[in-house]
Design a protein around this motif. Structure first.
Motif, PDB file in Angstrom:
ATOM      1  N   ASN A 355       0.951  -1.287  -0.064  1.00 51.78           N
ATOM      2  CA  ASN A 355      -0.110   0.071   0.276  1.00 51.78           C
ATOM      3  C   ASN A 355       0.786   1.380   0.173  1.00 51.78           C
ATOM      4  N   GLY A 356       2.154   1.008  -0.146  1.00 51.73           N
ATOM      5  CA  GLY A 356       2.966   2.424  -0.432  1.00 51.73           C
ATOM      6  C   GLY A 356       3.938   2.691   0.862  1.00 51.73           C
ATOM      7  N   GLU A 357       3.767   2.179   1.809  1.00 49.31           N
ATOM      8  CA  GLU A 357       4.676   2.554   3.149  1.00 49.31           C
ATOM      9  C   GLU A 357       6.139   2.182   2.664  1.00 49.31           C
ATOM     10  N   ILE A 358       6.791   3.462   2.912  1.00 46.01           N
ATOM     11  CA  ILE A 358       8.242   3.527   2.351  1.00 46.01           C
ATOM     12  C   ILE A 358       9.252   2.651   3.448  1.00 46.01           C
ATOM     13  N   LEU A 359      10.004   1.829   2.760  1.00 44.18           N
ATOM     14  CA  LEU A 359      10.945   1.061   3.583  1.00 44.18           C
ATOM     15  C   LEU A 359      12.132   1.726   3.844  1.00 44.18           C
ATOM     16  N   VAL A 360      12.937   1.558   4.852  1.00 46.14           N
ATOM     17  CA  VAL A 360      14.114   2.115   5.040  1.00 46.14           C
ATOM     18  C   VAL A 360      14.913   0.920   4.636  1.00 46.14           C
ATOM     19  N   ASN A 361      15.922   1.501   3.440  1.00 44.60           N
ATOM     20  CA  ASN A 361      16.607   0.430   2.772  1.00 44.60           C
ATOM     21  C   ASN A 361      18.020   0.819   2.371  1.00 44.60           C
ATOM     22  N   GLN A 362      18.642   1.452   3.403  1.00 42.84           N
ATOM     23  CA  GLN A 362      20.053   1.628   3.362  1.00 42.84           C
ATOM     24  C   GLN A 362      20.679   0.383   2.984  1.00 42.84           C
ATOM     25  N   LYS A 363      21.532   0.278   2.293  1.00 43.16           N
ATOM     26  CA  LYS A 363      22.473  -0.761   1.947  1.00 43.16           C
ATOM     27  C   LYS A 363      22.971  -1.517   3.130  1.00 43.16           C
ATOM     28  N   HIS A 364      23.972  -0.803   3.694  1.00 44.12           N
ATOM     29  CA  HIS A 364      24.524  -1.245   4.970  1.00 44.12           C
ATOM     30  C   HIS A 364      23.798  -1.293   6.269  1.00 44.12           C
ATOM     31  N   THR A 365      22.665  -0.831   6.328  1.00 43.98           N
ATOM     32  CA  THR A 365      21.975  -0.974   7.529  1.00 43.98           C
ATOM     33  C   THR A 365      21.613  -2.325   7.779  1.00 43.98           C
ATOM     34  N   CYS A 366      22.288  -2.870   8.804  1.00 44.90           N
ATOM     35  CA  CYS A 366      21.838  -4.204   9.237  1.00 44.90           C
ATOM     36  C   CYS A 366      21.749  -4.158  10.799  1.00 44.90           C
ATOM     37  N   ARG A 367      20.524  -4.170  11.180  1.00 47.51           N
ATOM     38  CA  ARG A 367      20.019  -3.873  12.544  1.00 47.51           C
ATOM     39  C   ARG A 367      19.455  -5.240  13.013  1.00 47.51           C
ATOM     40  N   THR A 368      19.447  -5.463  14.290  1.00 51.05           N
ATOM     41  CA  THR A 368      18.732  -6.434  15.054  1.00 51.05           C
ATOM     42  C   THR A 368      17.359  -6.185  14.906  1.00 51.05           C
ATOM     43  N   PHE A 369      16.594  -7.247  14.394  1.00 47.75           N
ATOM     44  CA  PHE A 369      14.912  -6.829  14.368  1.00 47.75           C
ATOM     45  C   PHE A 369      14.392  -6.621  15.837  1.00 47.75           C
ATOM     46  N   ARG A 370      13.672  -5.704  16.069  1.00 45.98           N
ATOM     47  CA  ARG A 370      12.709  -5.561  17.329  1.00 45.98           C
ATOM     48  C   ARG A 370      11.967  -6.551  17.299  1.00 45.98           C
ATOM     49  N   ARG A 371      11.553  -6.827  18.566  1.00 52.62           N
ATOM     50  CA  ARG A 371      10.757  -7.768  18.984  1.00 52.62           C
ATOM     51  C   ARG A 371       9.361  -6.959  19.019  1.00 52.62           C
ATOM     52  N   GLY A 372       8.021  -7.676  18.422  1.00 54.44           N
ATOM     53  CA  GLY A 372       6.897  -7.065  18.470  1.00 54.44           C
ATOM     54  C   GLY A 372       6.504  -6.564  17.364  1.00 54.44           C
ATOM     55  N   PHE A 373       5.550  -6.757  16.596  1.00 50.97           N
ATOM     56  CA  PHE A 373       5.322  -6.099  15.378  1.00 50.97           C
ATOM     57  C   PHE A 373       5.218  -4.363  15.309  1.00 50.97           C
ATOM     58  N   ALA A 374       4.663  -3.961  16.451  1.00 51.62           N
ATOM     59  CA  ALA A 374       4.714  -2.372  16.189  1.00 51.62           C
ATOM     60  C   ALA A 374       6.060  -1.929  16.161  1.00 51.62           C
ATOM     61  N   ALA A 375       6.833  -2.623  17.055  1.00 55.14           N
ATOM     62  CA  ALA A 375       8.252  -2.101  17.086  1.00 55.14           C
ATOM     63  C   ALA A 375       9.007  -2.380  15.820  1.00 55.14           C
ATOM     64  N   PHE A 376       8.816  -3.379  15.220  1.00 58.24           N
ATOM     65  CA  PHE A 376       9.468  -3.939  14.055  1.00 58.24           C
ATOM     66  C   PHE A 376       9.152  -3.018  12.982  1.00 58.24           C
TER      67      PHE A 376
END
Length: 605
Positions: A355-376
């Motif tokens: 639906n068009g939400e913009i993804l943060v897609n910096q190439k070298h950004t590798c973060r640990t996924f946050r727990r919980g859907f809202a935080a992710f």
């Protein structure tokens, strides 16, 4: 994610269903015999003159101190059959009272008026709830927490009329603590916490109903009839306080924000106020205007609020979140249920992306996924939007979405206009510039805007004749229009940012289209020491009236500064990495949009 995308189901909404709502009529409600028989009627949601009704919002299950009996009301169906109402008497009695008091013809209540057995009809209705509540003549939410003491009534009155707070004027209300003595303060705080602990504030479905109804939603609070109601804010119903939901939310938000600055509360108590009041009864725009939620998208805020609430069937979260976030593309819950390995959280994320939400897609950004859907969701969705002048609202953020989305192995394919920055306008330290003020009346602001842009067009006429010509044409065309379309309002807001940047001697950069066609753009550099190299813009106009088309309920606009990778995608498309938001004006004529791809971040691969 690609597999989940494949279960998208088109046209889950139905306006045919909305034109044949089953409601209960009141022509026989004067009968005092028990049980009272209510008649189903076929109503048209869009014909408000023919059938004035109210939509009822309530928790299905009674609280411990409320009777759950269903014996005093019967329903006569459209076919002429009769059956006992499945809604408890306490709710039906209040609904009838409301209809009679306001001289309406009937009411719509989901548990009685929705076919709970037919899964196809139920799914269509579930995905159409946003339009039902948005278009209903009025809606009412029924709380069960009773106002049984005069001081509680007085506290609500002081909350609504603002006398609970020290100071006058909007600038001082939030920063000033409640004007109560210590003993009175703690009693009032506990009372408001009790009020927002009512089950009505704790359900996902009810959150959706209130959010989509907006200003048409009122809240009914039971009140001891013997108490003295000396304020018009509470309506005229005996035994009920009728308060506009948005007003109650606004004042409760102001109260909670004031408590955050009150020295009488320690850190633990302030967190408690946030958790109990703001997380249940917050008005987003009020908080946003006072610095809360900066750096969040409206969708992320909604997702967090929904996650805090209860829902009987978790899969309904897909429809509820789509209704609240105005998503037109929906996933089929039934199909997803067939895949045990597909998580609900990932399905919600995919639905947001298509639906068009913009993804943060910096190439070298590798973060640990946050727990919980809202935080992710908050972590992965781009939220650094800088709204242009005059549009600094959460509503603007709701429109910052990409268009024509297709998820693919390489990333998110979309369409728009890709600009290459070719020049930076010389700032100049000695030239006199028209001063564009930040705060003026609407008429004065427009006059200042055109004067400032005219000066800018004259200064760049020799170095950038095409851009100057387009800017002059834009000025003359907008000056003669009295009513601006949504696209025009957006461009005028962007023009104000350009004018303010020119007036303040900030860096402006010139762009040209990379695709075939003629076009030029003028953008405000966010960082004068790190000028943009490429900009991506897109615009989509909503598909007309919601009465005729349900596919694109909101306008969408994007203006992003980004990096373009050297290598093209496998399909020969430019590969774009999002950097930050950028404001500016774009001019092009009859130029086809260009297809591009935003690659997945490394952490997704």
């Amino acid at each position: 994610m690609l597999e989940i995308q494949d279960v998208e189901q088109a046209k889950l909404k139905s306006f045919t269903w909305m034109k044949h709502l089953v409601s209960t009529a009141r022509s026989f409600m004067e009968n005092t015999a028990m049980p009272i028989v209510l008649h189903e009627v076929d109503t048209n949601l869009f014909d408000k003159q023919q059938f004035q009704y109210v939509t009822i919002s309530y928790p299905w299950h009674p609280v411990p101190y409320e009777s759950g009996k269903c014996k005093n009301f019967r329903i006569r169906t459209l076919e002429g059959d009769e059956h006992p109402s499945v809604v408890r008497d306490t709710i039906m009695r209040r609904a009838v009272h409301y209809v009679q008091h306001h001289h309406l013809k009937g009411f719509w209540i989901d548990h009685e008026c929705l076919d709970q057995e037919d899964t196809v009809k139920h799914q269509i209705a579930m995905h159409s709830m946003d339009r039902l509540y948005a278009e209903s003549p009025c809606s009412v939410g029924m709380l069960t927490t009773k106002v049984d003491r005069q001081w509680k009534l007085n506290a609500l009155s002081a909350l609504l009329d603002g006398s609970l707070f020290r100071g006058t004027g909007d600038e001082t209300v939030v920063t000033a603590p409640p004007s109560l003595e210590s003993a009175g303060f703690w009693r009032v705080l506990k009372w408001f916490v009790r009020l927002v602990s009512d089950p009505w504030w704790r359900r996902c479905w009810i959150f959706q109903e209130e959010y989509c109804a907006g200003r048409r939603m009122s809240i009914l609070i039971p009140c001891e009839p013997s108490l003295q109601q000396n304020t018009p804010e509470f309506g005229t119903m005996r035994g009920e306080l009728e308060i506009p939901a948005i007003e109650l939310r606004t004042q409760l938000t102001v109260f909670a924000l004031a408590c955050q600055r009150d020295a009488r509360l320690d850190a633990k108590q302030k967190h408690f106020v946030q958790k109990t009041i703001l997380h249940k009864a917050e008005r987003y725009q009020t908080s946003y205007q006072h610095g809360r939620h900066r750096g969040h998208t409206l969708s992320a805020i909604i997702m967090a609020d929904l996650q805090r609430r209860r829902i009987k069937y978790p899969r309904d979260f897909l429809a509820v979140s789509a209704n609240c976030c105005a998503y037109s593309r929906r996933l089929d819950e039934e199909a997803l249920d067939q895949h045990d390995e597909v998580s609900l959280g990932l399905s919600l994320f995919v639905q947001a992306l298509i639906n068009g939400e913009i993804l943060v897609n910096q190439k070298h950004t590798c973060r640990t996924f946050r727990r919980g859907f809202a935080a992710f969701f908050h972590q992965q969705i781009f939220s650094a939007v800088q709204p242009p002048m005059g549009m600094d609202t959460l509503t603007f953020l709701k429109h910052c979405r990409l268009t024509n989305i297709q998820l693919c192995h390489e990333g998110i394919a979309t369409t728009g206009y890709l600009w290459r920055i070719t020049d930076a306008l010389k700032v100049g330290s000695v030239e006199a510039r028209y001063q564009f003020p930040s705060h003026q009346s609407s008429t004065q602001s427009c006059d200042s805007l055109w004067a400032c842009l005219n000066q800018l067009a004259q200064r760049i006429a020799s170095s950038h004749p095409s851009l100057a010509s387009r800017l002059s044409h834009f000025i003359s065309e907008r000056k003669t229009r009295s009513n601006l379309a949504v696209r025009d309002e957006f461009m005028v807001a962007m023009a104000k940012e350009v004018a303010r940047a020119w007036s303040d001697k900030r860096r402006l950069v010139v762009g040209e289209l990379l695709s075939h066609g003629t076009g030029c753009g003028l953008f405000v550099a966010t960082d004068p020491h790190d000028l943009p190299r490429h900009v991506f813009t897109s615009w989509h106009n909503a598909s007309g009236s919601p009465f005729r088309d349900t596919q694109e309920p909101v306008d969408k606009h994007v203006s992003l500064e980004l990096d373009v990778e050297a290598d093209l995608s496998d399909r020969g498309l430019p590969r774009l990495r999002t950097r930050r938001w950028i404001n500016g004006l774009c001019f092009f004529s009859q130029t086809a949009e260009q297809e591009v791809v935003f690659p997945w971040p490394d952490s997704f691969l």
